[in-house]
Each structure stands twice: as structure tokens, then as C-alpha cells.
Design a protein around this motif. Structure first.
Motif, PDB file in Angstrom:
ATOM      1  N   THR A 156       0.838  -1.203   0.000  1.00 14.27           N
ATOM      2  CA  THR A 156       0.000   0.000   0.000  1.00 14.27           C
ATOM      3  C   THR A 156       0.869   1.247   0.000  1.00 14.27           C
ATOM      4  OG1 THR A 156      -1.772  -1.150   1.190  1.00 14.27           O
ATOM      5  CG2 THR A 156      -1.805   1.246   1.249  1.00 14.27           C
ATOM      6  N   PHE A 157       1.933   1.231   0.790  1.00 15.63           N
ATOM      7  CA  PHE A 157       2.870   2.361   0.819  1.00 15.63           C
ATOM      8  C   PHE A 157       3.541   2.542  -0.536  1.00 15.63           C
ATOM      9  CE2 PHE A 157       7.291   3.769   1.419  1.00 15.63           C
ATOM     10  CZ  PHE A 157       7.068   5.042   1.927  1.00 15.63           C
ATOM     11  N   VAL A 158       3.952   1.450  -1.173  1.00 17.32           N
ATOM     12  CA  VAL A 158       4.601   1.520  -2.484  1.00 17.32           C
ATOM     13  C   VAL A 158       3.648   2.095  -3.528  1.00 17.32           C
ATOM     14  CG1 VAL A 158       5.503   0.110  -4.386  1.00 17.32           C
ATOM     15  CG2 VAL A 158       6.278  -0.310  -2.053  1.00 17.32           C
ATOM     16  N   MET A 159       2.395   1.650  -3.528  1.00 15.51           N
ATOM     17  CA  MET A 159       1.412   2.152  -4.496  1.00 15.51           C
ATOM     18  C   MET A 159       1.144   3.637  -4.287  1.00 15.51           C
ATOM     19  SD  MET A 159       0.658  -0.446  -6.411  1.00 15.51           S
ATOM     20  CE  MET A 159       0.748  -2.241  -6.348  1.00 15.51           C
ATOM     21  N   ARG A 160       1.021   4.050  -3.039  1.00 13.22           N
ATOM     22  CA  ARG A 160       0.763   5.465  -2.746  1.00 13.22           C
ATOM     23  C   ARG A 160       1.932   6.326  -3.216  1.00 13.22           C
ATOM     24  NH1 ARG A 160       0.068   5.126   2.458  1.00 13.22           N
ATOM     25  NH2 ARG A 160      -2.163   4.731   2.322  1.00 13.22           N
ATOM     26  N   ARG A 161       3.150   5.864  -2.957  1.00 13.35           N
ATOM     27  CA  ARG A 161       4.326   6.618  -3.385  1.00 13.35           C
ATOM     28  C   ARG A 161       4.435   6.642  -4.904  1.00 13.35           C
ATOM     29  NH1 ARG A 161      10.055   4.556  -1.251  1.00 13.35           N
ATOM     30  NH2 ARG A 161       9.498   2.880  -2.691  1.00 13.35           N
ATOM     31  N   ALA A 162       4.091   5.538  -5.563  1.00 16.43           N
ATOM     32  CA  ALA A 162       4.144   5.476  -7.028  1.00 16.43           C
ATOM     33  C   ALA A 162       3.134   6.430  -7.652  1.00 16.43           C
ATOM     34  CB  ALA A 162       3.893   4.045  -7.504  1.00 16.43           C
ATOM     35  N   ARG A 163       1.926   6.517  -7.070  1.00 18.80           N
ATOM     36  CA  ARG A 163       0.921   7.453  -7.595  1.00 18.80           C
ATOM     37  C   ARG A 163       1.406   8.889  -7.488  1.00 18.80           C
ATOM     38  NH1 ARG A 163      -2.785   4.305  -4.647  1.00 18.80           N
ATOM     39  NH2 ARG A 163      -2.899   5.935  -3.056  1.00 18.80           N
ATOM     40  N   ALA A 164       1.963   9.238  -6.326  1.00 20.14           N
ATOM     41  CA  ALA A 164       2.452  10.602  -6.125  1.00 20.14           C
ATOM     42  C   ALA A 164       3.606  10.920  -7.068  1.00 20.14           C
ATOM     43  CB  ALA A 164       2.882  10.789  -4.670  1.00 20.14           C
ATOM     44  N   ALA A 165       4.534   9.969  -7.244  1.00 20.50           N
ATOM     45  CA  ALA A 165       5.683  10.187  -8.119  1.00 20.50           C
ATOM     46  C   ALA A 165       5.233  10.353  -9.572  1.00 20.50           C
ATOM     47  CB  ALA A 165       6.664   9.020  -7.995  1.00 20.50           C
ATOM     48  N   HIS A 166       4.246   9.555  -9.985  1.00 21.22           N
ATOM     49  CA  HIS A 166       3.761   9.658 -11.360  1.00 21.22           C
ATOM     50  C   HIS A 166       3.107  11.011 -11.615  1.00 21.22           C
ATOM     51  CE1 HIS A 166       2.119   8.392 -15.214  1.00 21.22           C
ATOM     52  NE2 HIS A 166       0.951   8.852 -14.817  1.00 21.22           N
ATOM     53  N   GLN A 167       2.292  11.453 -10.688  1.00 19.02           N
ATOM     54  CA  GLN A 167       1.624  12.742 -10.856  1.00 19.02           C
ATOM     55  C   GLN A 167       2.640  13.881 -10.914  1.00 19.02           C
ATOM     56  OE1 GLN A 167      -1.395  13.507  -7.941  1.00 19.02           O
ATOM     57  NE2 GLN A 167      -1.905  15.521  -8.744  1.00 19.02           N
ATOM     58  N   THR A 168       3.639  13.851 -10.029  1.00 18.92           N
ATOM     59  CA  THR A 168       4.663  14.898 -10.004  1.00 18.92           C
ATOM     60  C   THR A 168       5.447  14.937 -11.306  1.00 18.92           C
ATOM     61  OG1 THR A 168       4.892  14.693  -7.604  1.00 18.92           O
ATOM     62  CG2 THR A 168       6.696  15.751  -8.783  1.00 18.92           C
ATOM     63  N   PHE A 169       5.850  13.742 -11.795  1.00 21.93           N
ATOM     64  CA  PHE A 169       6.648  13.708 -13.023  1.00 21.93           C
ATOM     65  C   PHE A 169       5.828  14.143 -14.228  1.00 21.93           C
ATOM     66  CE2 PHE A 169       8.093  11.430 -16.829  1.00 21.93           C
ATOM     67  CZ  PHE A 169       9.355  11.980 -16.951  1.00 21.93           C
ATOM     68  N   GLU A 170       4.574  13.710 -14.329  1.00 26.25           N
ATOM     69  CA  GLU A 170       3.762  14.090 -15.479  1.00 26.25           C
ATOM     70  C   GLU A 170       3.530  15.594 -15.523  1.00 26.25           C
ATOM     71  OE1 GLU A 170       0.149  11.999 -16.426  1.00 26.25           O
ATOM     72  OE2 GLU A 170       1.406  11.025 -17.943  1.00 26.25           O
ATOM     73  N   GLU A 171       3.316  16.206 -14.365  1.00 27.09           N
ATOM     74  CA  GLU A 171       3.144  17.660 -14.330  1.00 27.09           C
ATOM     75  C   GLU A 171       4.399  18.353 -14.834  1.00 27.09           C
ATOM     76  OE1 GLU A 171       2.119  18.563 -10.332  1.00 27.09           O
ATOM     77  OE2 GLU A 171       0.047  17.840 -10.516  1.00 27.09           O
ATOM     78  N   ARG A 172       5.558  17.836 -14.445  1.00 30.31           N
ATOM     79  CA  ARG A 172       6.823  18.412 -14.894  1.00 30.31           C
ATOM     80  C   ARG A 172       7.029  18.158 -16.388  1.00 30.31           C
ATOM     81  NH1 ARG A 172      10.371  22.308 -14.912  1.00 30.31           N
ATOM     82  NH2 ARG A 172      12.560  21.679 -14.909  1.00 30.31           N
ATOM     83  N   PHE A 173       6.698  16.970 -16.844  1.00 30.12           N
ATOM     84  CA  PHE A 173       6.926  16.603 -18.245  1.00 30.12           C
ATOM     85  C   PHE A 173       6.074  17.459 -19.178  1.00 30.12           C
ATOM     86  CE2 PHE A 173       5.990  14.111 -22.054  1.00 30.12           C
ATOM     87  CZ  PHE A 173       7.263  13.728 -22.458  1.00 30.12           C
TER      88      PHE A 173
END
Length: 229
Positions: free
Chosen positions: A40-57
Motif C-alpha cells: 500500500t505504501f509503495v502504491m501510494r508513493r508510485a501514484r504521487a511520483a507519477h503525478q509529479t513527473f507528469e506535471e513536470r513533463f
């Protein structure tokens, strides 16, 4: 409830086989909860990382600058990992060949390898949850069958058949069943939930890879048109 029929007393006085069954189920339940919290922790961190990177991209940043900003592949995850793998291969092949098809094929292969590694990372230990979910009821059922067999054996040796003769055996058998369900139910619920979440994230990574591939394709087309002019 008298002390002889209390759950702790029934567990302590259960036969060795039933106690072993209960121990296996308790260990399986504890480990499954460890996996549940960790995943659950890994999935939550992956969602946050994906959102942050896509906004930057999609903010319009230069791809070379974005590539330099991203950490090494060992430290990246998700779409950022896919981007870094693809863009690194793009730069490497650009220096070696002028064939747009060869460059794009190489980029696609690199992104597919990165995507596969992300799939392995997101689905890690989910097989264990599936195993606990499917096996625990049967392990508990084995303890139940063993307890019922003990109750019949005690009946055969008793001079007078009474409920008190078989009640402890039946009670410990039912406890084994309950413990099997206690281990299986959370495991199957969270296995389905975490599997669904990992599928959604992997779908987003795949969509990003396709979009990034299209961007590189347009980039190569623009360069070829410029060179032709």
C-alpha cells in the motif's frame, strides 16, 4: 463460558496437528498484513511520483533539461524510469545512425524493458497474498477435519456419549476454520485492490510511453524535414 471452553484454553489444549495448523495460519496472516502495508505504501508513493513527473513533463520543459534533472535509473520509478530509459537510448542511437525507424525501435525496446521492471516492482509479493487467500481456508479446513476426527475417536472411547466429550474437539476444529477465514479474507480483499491499483499505474506508464514515443517521432520528422530543406 467456563475456563475449559475459553478460546485460549482450547488453543493451548488442542492436538499437536491442530496447533500446527493454527501456527501456520497465524504466521501467514501476519506476513500477509506486512505485505499489505508495504505494498500500500509503495502504491501510494508510485501514484504521487507519477503525478509529479507528469506535471513536470507536460509543463513544456526541454527534454534534455528534464533528462539531466532525473536521478539515475536505480533511483527513478514509474514513468520517470520509462522516460529516462527511452531518452537515453534515443540520444545513444542518434549519435550512431540516421535511420529514424532504427532509433524509434530501439527507444521502444528500452521503454518496454523499463516498463517490465516497473511491473515487477509493483506486483512484487502479490503472489504471496494470492497464495494466502487461496490456501488458508483449506489449511483451516484440514485442522477442522482433524478436530472432527478427534471428536469421533473420543466418542468411541467414551462409555457414555455426551456433549462434553466432543465439545472441546469440535470447538478447536471450528477455531481452525475461523483462523483460516481470518487469514484469507483480508488477503483476498487487498490482493484484488492492490492488483487493480498496479494495473491502473502500469496502464498510465504504458500510455506515457506511447505519448513519449510519438513526441520523439515528431522530433525526428522535424529534423529530417529541416535537413532536407
Amino acid at each position: 463460558m467456563n475456563d475449559s471452553m475459553s478460546i485460549p484454553h482450547l488453543i493451548m489444549s488442542a492436538s499437536t496437528v491442530v496447533q500446527l495448523v493454527m501456527l501456520i495460519l497465524v504466521i501467514g496472516s501476519i506476513l500477509s498484513w506486512v505485505v499489505i502495508f508495504q505494498r500500500t505504501f509503495v502504491m501510494r508513493r508510485a501514484r504521487a511520483a507519477h503525478q509529479t513527473f507528469e506535471e513536470r513533463f507536460w509543463s513544456g520543459v526541454d527534454l534534455n533539461e528534464l533528462y539531466r534533472e532525473t536521478p539515475s535509473e536505480q533511483e527513478t520509478q514509474g514513468a520517470e524510469h520509462v522516460f529516462r530509459a527511452g531518452f537515453r537510448e534515443f540520444n545513444r542511437l542518434m549519435a550512431k545512425t540516421k535511420s529514424a525507424d532504427a532509433i524509434l525501435d530501439g527507444v521502444q525496446r528500452s521503454m518496454r524493458v523499463a516498463w517490465s521492471r516497473e511491473e515487477e516492482r509493483l506486483t512484487m509479493h502479490l503472489v504471496f497474498l494470492a497464495t494466502v487467500a487461496s490456501a488458508s481456508p483449506y489449511i483451516g479446513l484440514f485442522g477442522t477435519v482433524w478436530g472432527i476426527m478427534g471428536s469421533f475417536q473420543s466418542l468411541s472411547m467414551a462409555q457414555q456419549a455426551t456433549l462434553a466429550t466432543v465439545a472441546p474437539w469440535i470447538a478447536e476444529a471450528l477455531i481452525a476454520t475461523a483462523m483460516g477465514l481470518f487469514a484469507a479474507i483480508p488477503a483476498v480483499i487487498f490482493y484484488n485492490r492492490l492488483s487493480s491499483e498496479s494495473d491502473r499505474l502500469l496502464g498510465k506508464y504504458e500510455d506515457f510511453a506511447e505519448e513519449f514515443h510519438s513526441i520523439l517521432h515528431r522530433n525526428l520528422q522535424g529534423r529530417s524535414e529541416t535537413g532536407a530543406a
